[in-house]
Design a protein around this motif. Structure first.
Motif, mmCIF file in Angstrom:
data_model
loop_
_atom_site.group_PDB
_atom_site.id
_atom_site.type_symbol
_atom_site.label_atom_id
_atom_site.label_comp_id
_atom_site.label_asym_id
_atom_site.label_seq_id
_atom_site.Cartn_x
_atom_site.Cartn_y
_atom_site.Cartn_z
ATOM 1 N N ILE A 1 -6.010 -11.893 0.209
ATOM 2 C CA ILE A 1 -6.152 -10.625 -0.508
ATOM 3 C C ILE A 1 -5.611 -9.508 0.375
ATOM 4 N N LEU A 2 -4.792 -8.638 -0.208
ATOM 5 C CA LEU A 2 -4.263 -7.472 0.494
ATOM 6 C C LEU A 2 -4.706 -6.236 -0.270
ATOM 7 N N ASP A 3 -5.452 -5.363 0.359
ATOM 8 C CA ASP A 3 -5.886 -4.138 -0.302
ATOM 9 C C ASP A 3 -4.744 -3.128 -0.303
ATOM 10 N N THR A 4 -4.537 -2.504 -1.455
ATOM 11 C CA THR A 4 -3.510 -1.478 -1.618
ATOM 12 C C THR A 4 -4.073 -0.366 -2.501
ATOM 13 N N ALA A 5 -3.294 0.687 -2.661
ATOM 14 C CA ALA A 5 -3.652 1.771 -3.586
ATOM 15 C C ALA A 5 -2.413 2.082 -4.410
ATOM 16 N N ILE A 6 -2.625 2.457 -5.650
ATOM 17 C CA ILE A 6 -1.480 2.830 -6.488
ATOM 18 C C ILE A 6 -0.719 3.946 -5.767
ATOM 19 N N SER A 7 0.594 3.954 -5.857
ATOM 20 C CA SER A 7 1.428 4.817 -5.013
ATOM 21 C C SER A 7 1.052 6.290 -5.048
ATOM 22 N N SER A 8 0.654 6.792 -6.193
ATOM 23 C CA SER A 8 0.320 8.213 -6.295
ATOM 24 C C SER A 8 -0.975 8.570 -5.570
ATOM 25 N N MET A 9 -1.691 7.568 -5.096
ATOM 26 C CA MET A 9 -2.917 7.788 -4.337
ATOM 27 C C MET A 9 -2.839 7.137 -2.952
ATOM 28 N N ALA A 10 -1.666 6.682 -2.574
ATOM 29 C CA ALA A 10 -1.500 5.890 -1.356
ATOM 30 C C ALA A 10 -1.009 6.717 -0.170
ATOM 31 N N MET A 11 -0.909 6.039 0.948
ATOM 32 C CA MET A 11 -0.410 6.530 2.235
ATOM 33 C C MET A 11 -1.375 7.556 2.844
ATOM 34 N N GLY A 12 -0.955 8.219 3.891
ATOM 35 C CA GLY A 12 -1.870 9.103 4.616
ATOM 36 C C GLY A 12 -3.057 8.297 5.096
ATOM 37 N N THR A 13 -4.260 8.757 4.818
ATOM 38 C CA THR A 13 -5.455 8.015 5.234
ATOM 39 C C THR A 13 -5.871 6.969 4.205
ATOM 40 N N PRO B 1 1.129 1.525 -0.656
ATOM 41 C CA PRO B 1 1.304 1.553 -2.108
ATOM 42 C C PRO B 1 1.358 0.155 -2.722
ATOM 43 N N THR B 2 0.623 -0.029 -3.788
ATOM 44 C CA THR B 2 0.611 -1.315 -4.495
ATOM 45 C C THR B 2 2.018 -1.721 -4.891
ATOM 46 N N GLU B 3 2.758 -0.789 -5.483
ATOM 47 C CA GLU B 3 4.099 -1.115 -5.968
ATOM 48 C C GLU B 3 5.012 -1.567 -4.830
ATOM 49 N N THR B 4 4.883 -0.931 -3.677
ATOM 50 C CA THR B 4 5.695 -1.307 -2.514
ATOM 51 C C THR B 4 5.406 -2.745 -2.102
ATOM 52 N N VAL B 5 4.131 -3.086 -2.032
ATOM 53 C CA VAL B 5 3.743 -4.436 -1.613
ATOM 54 C C VAL B 5 4.160 -5.457 -2.669
ATOM 55 N N VAL B 6 3.988 -5.120 -3.939
ATOM 56 C CA VAL B 6 4.398 -6.031 -5.016
ATOM 57 C C VAL B 6 5.896 -6.315 -4.923
ATOM 58 N N GLU B 7 6.691 -5.267 -4.769
ATOM 59 C CA GLU B 7 8.149 -5.446 -4.683
ATOM 60 C C GLU B 7 8.559 -6.156 -3.392
ATOM 61 N N MET B 8 7.867 -5.881 -2.303
ATOM 62 C CA MET B 8 8.158 -6.515 -1.021
ATOM 63 C C MET B 8 7.957 -8.032 -1.109
ATOM 64 N N SER C 1 4.218 -1.707 -15.503
ATOM 65 C CA SER C 1 2.830 -1.304 -15.733
ATOM 66 C C SER C 1 2.292 -0.512 -14.552
ATOM 67 N N LEU C 2 2.634 -0.951 -13.351
ATOM 68 C CA LEU C 2 2.177 -0.238 -12.156
ATOM 69 C C LEU C 2 2.750 1.173 -12.101
ATOM 70 N N LEU C 3 3.991 1.336 -12.502
ATOM 71 C CA LEU C 3 4.613 2.662 -12.510
ATOM 72 C C LEU C 3 3.926 3.584 -13.515
ATOM 73 N N GLU C 4 3.494 3.034 -14.653
ATOM 74 C CA GLU C 4 2.742 3.822 -15.636
ATOM 75 C C GLU C 4 1.402 4.280 -15.051
ATOM 76 N N ILE C 5 0.740 3.367 -14.369
ATOM 77 C CA ILE C 5 -0.541 3.703 -13.737
ATOM 78 C C ILE C 5 -0.324 4.794 -12.691
ATOM 79 N N ALA C 6 0.719 4.652 -11.894
ATOM 80 C CA ALA C 6 1.025 5.647 -10.859
ATOM 81 C C ALA C 6 1.265 7.020 -11.470
ATOM 82 N N ALA C 7 1.995 7.063 -12.580
ATOM 83 C CA ALA C 7 2.273 8.339 -13.253
ATOM 84 C C ALA C 7 0.975 8.982 -13.735
ATOM 85 N N TYR C 8 0.097 8.173 -14.297
ATOM 86 C CA TYR C 8 -1.185 8.690 -14.773
ATOM 87 C C TYR C 8 -1.963 9.340 -13.624
#
Length: 193
Positions: A83-95, A99-106, A120-127
């Motif tokens: 399991i790898l914990d991530t956050a949707i990109s619009s809430m990611a990085m910093g502390t 980003p979930t999308e980065t890890v998924v694509e990687m 779907s992840l990009l839609e979530i990020a936009a929201y």
């Protein structure tokens, strides 16, 4: 397992602790790297050592504070982390987390492919990009990589609180001094994570 970098906290000690937890009946082991200190190759060795001693899922929870997290997640996956914990990109990085999308694509097209749909992840990020605007006044000042944390080891969740407390005491100008003092205090107290 709270991850820290000290003379006491070794890969062997962490692996033994994971085994103890598993023996007590834990369903999984989470390496909680709350300060973003877990380096990629250390993560690889740590996951391998733990997986050699237990047969329950291993999770990596690393914060992006120091800029190491994406590489750390990749090496953790290669070592067998489940399991790898991530956050949707619009809430990611910093502390926050990588980003979930980065890890998924990687991991896409590899043996570690998540199968998650990027559209779907990009839609979530936009929201959440819109939602985040409503909380701008509560944003942490730590939005990029802060490599000072490699030395002070302050967890991401504590950074904004530390700044707030210094501000309340009219001592914001002491931030650098506090960051330098924290490692000395940790050593004096016996290397607390």
């Amino acid at each position: 397992i709270s991850y820290a970098v000290t003379p006491y906290h070794t890969i062997e000690k962490y692996a033994d602790l994971a085994k103890t937890y598993a023996d007590f009946g834990a369903d999984s082991i989470c390496i909680k790297d709350m300060s973003g200190l877990l380096k990629p190759y250390t993560a690889y060795d740590l996951v391998k050592a733990i997986k050699a001693k237990i047969d329950i899922p291993v999770e990596i929870h690393t914060h992006a504070t120091t800029g190491l997290s994406v590489a750390t997640l990749l090496k953790s996956a290669e070592a067998g982390a489940d399991i790898l914990d991530t956050a949707i990109s619009s809430m990611a990085m910093g502390t926050s987390h990588s980003p979930t999308e980065t890890v998924v694509e990687m991991l896409k097209g590899t043996e570690y492919d998540t199968g998650l749909d990027i559209s779907s992840l990009l839609e979530i990020a936009a929201y959440f990009r819109d939602v985040r605007k409503h909380y701008a006044s509560l944003e942490s000042k730590f939005l990029g990589a802060d490599t000072r944390i490699l030395k002070s080891q302050v967890p991401g969740g504590m950074l904004s609180n530390l700044v707030s407390q210094l501000k309340q005491q009219n001592a914001e100008d002491k931030f650098e001094e506090v960051l330098k003092e924290i490692p000395r205090v940790r050593e004096d107290l016996g290397w607390l994570p």
